[in-house]
Write an enzyme that holds these catalytic residues in place. Sequence first.
Site, short mmCIF file in Angstrom:
data_model
loop_
_atom_site.label_atom_id
_atom_site.label_comp_id
_atom_site.label_asym_id
_atom_site.label_seq_id
_atom_site.Cartn_x
_atom_site.Cartn_y
_atom_site.Cartn_z
N LYS A 127 21.14 45.86 17.91
CA LYS A 127 21.83 46.71 18.69
C LYS A 127 22.18 48.97 18.64
O LYS A 127 22.14 48.67 19.53
CB LYS A 127 23.23 46.27 18.10
CG LYS A 127 23.63 45.44 18.11
CD LYS A 127 23.73 44.56 19.55
CE LYS A 127 24.14 42.59 19.51
NZ LYS A 127 25.05 42.78 21.15
N LYS A 210 10.25 34.64 25.30
CA LYS A 210 10.74 33.20 24.85
C LYS A 210 12.71 33.03 25.20
O LYS A 210 13.39 33.62 26.00
CB LYS A 210 11.51 33.83 23.47
CG LYS A 210 11.84 33.17 22.21
CD LYS A 210 12.00 33.73 20.68
CE LYS A 210 12.76 32.96 19.75
NZ LYS A 210 13.09 33.76 18.76
N LYS A 213 19.68 32.20 24.99
CA LYS A 213 20.70 32.75 26.36
C LYS A 213 20.68 33.88 26.25
O LYS A 213 21.42 34.73 27.68
CB LYS A 213 21.98 32.10 24.91
CG LYS A 213 21.53 31.14 25.49
CD LYS A 213 23.11 29.86 24.40
CE LYS A 213 22.98 30.06 22.83
NZ LYS A 213 22.66 29.32 22.00
#
Length: 344
Positions: A127, A210, A213
Amino acid sequence: MEAPDTTSSPDAAAADGTVVVSGIQPSGRLHLGNYFGAIRQHIDLHKEHDAFYFIVNYHAMTTVQDADQLRQHTFDVALDYLALGFDPEEAALFVQSDVPEVTELTWIFFNLIPTSYLEKGVAYKEKINAGLTPNAGLFNYPVLQAADILAYGGTHVPVGADQKQNLEIARELARRFNHRYCPDDEPLFPVPEPHILDHVAVVPGTDGRKMSKSYDNTIGIFDEGDALKESVMRIVTDSTPLEEPKDPENCNVFALIKLFADEETQQEIAEKYREGGYGYGHAKQELLGLIEDRFEEARARRKELKKRPDYVRDVLREGAETARERVMPIMERMRERTGIVRTR
């Protein structure tokens, strides 16, 4: 100072010395990457050892902050696991928040670990490197994860070979607690080991990356009909003409076919690729059929379970009761060692 390693506490482990623990995050519909990456092995493993599988709804709050979504995702994960063959008579399946002692233990662990350890967390660093501001839940995620493992006296955690580092905070906290609070006595917490899952596949998503979601490139385990067909047909391929030979090993569709097909079927399809006259549309139809066949029975079970929500909730409730029976004596010893006083 790094604390010395320790051996497992006998009353914090199962009779055979193995307690398997694993969390499943309810952050959205489960997909083929989840299935081949973990769920398939969880289903196989839960009958072999004393095991605790929990739906980590607290963890999911780092990304899912819609109450209705979180409730629905939590219930859906329970449905999915039961439909795929998880037997609640063999192991506990429950919701993380139904065992509040875990969050109590998390606070104890906060006071044993420097923030510098948490700054090394993979998800946190990703992040930061992306220029985003992670919330405190994500920063402290590994400590809650450690409490999830150690509260049950977990000795083994199913992970892929590339995920062993996810256990390091839990291992470090077990060592630190035992060194600080059990220096002259039997250690309270086992130092958990990774249970390396065999044949963990990196599952390509519809865009070739890959399956995840976060990339919106997934194929749901329980997708069917037009929704499933649309996902499969969306898989990215190159522009080789139908009549030309193709290399199956450089094809996202064939990579998914290999996960479902037996060796003989794989060889037959690979030969069609190499001969030419076999288009990617043909391969996608083959994959579609393989997916439908693999999950046909599970889909039927899920539809029946969905009609019995009280049964699913009972499974989770009973799983939580079993989990708390395991946790309570460990927590009593933890409070005694740390001086945490309870007056009721």
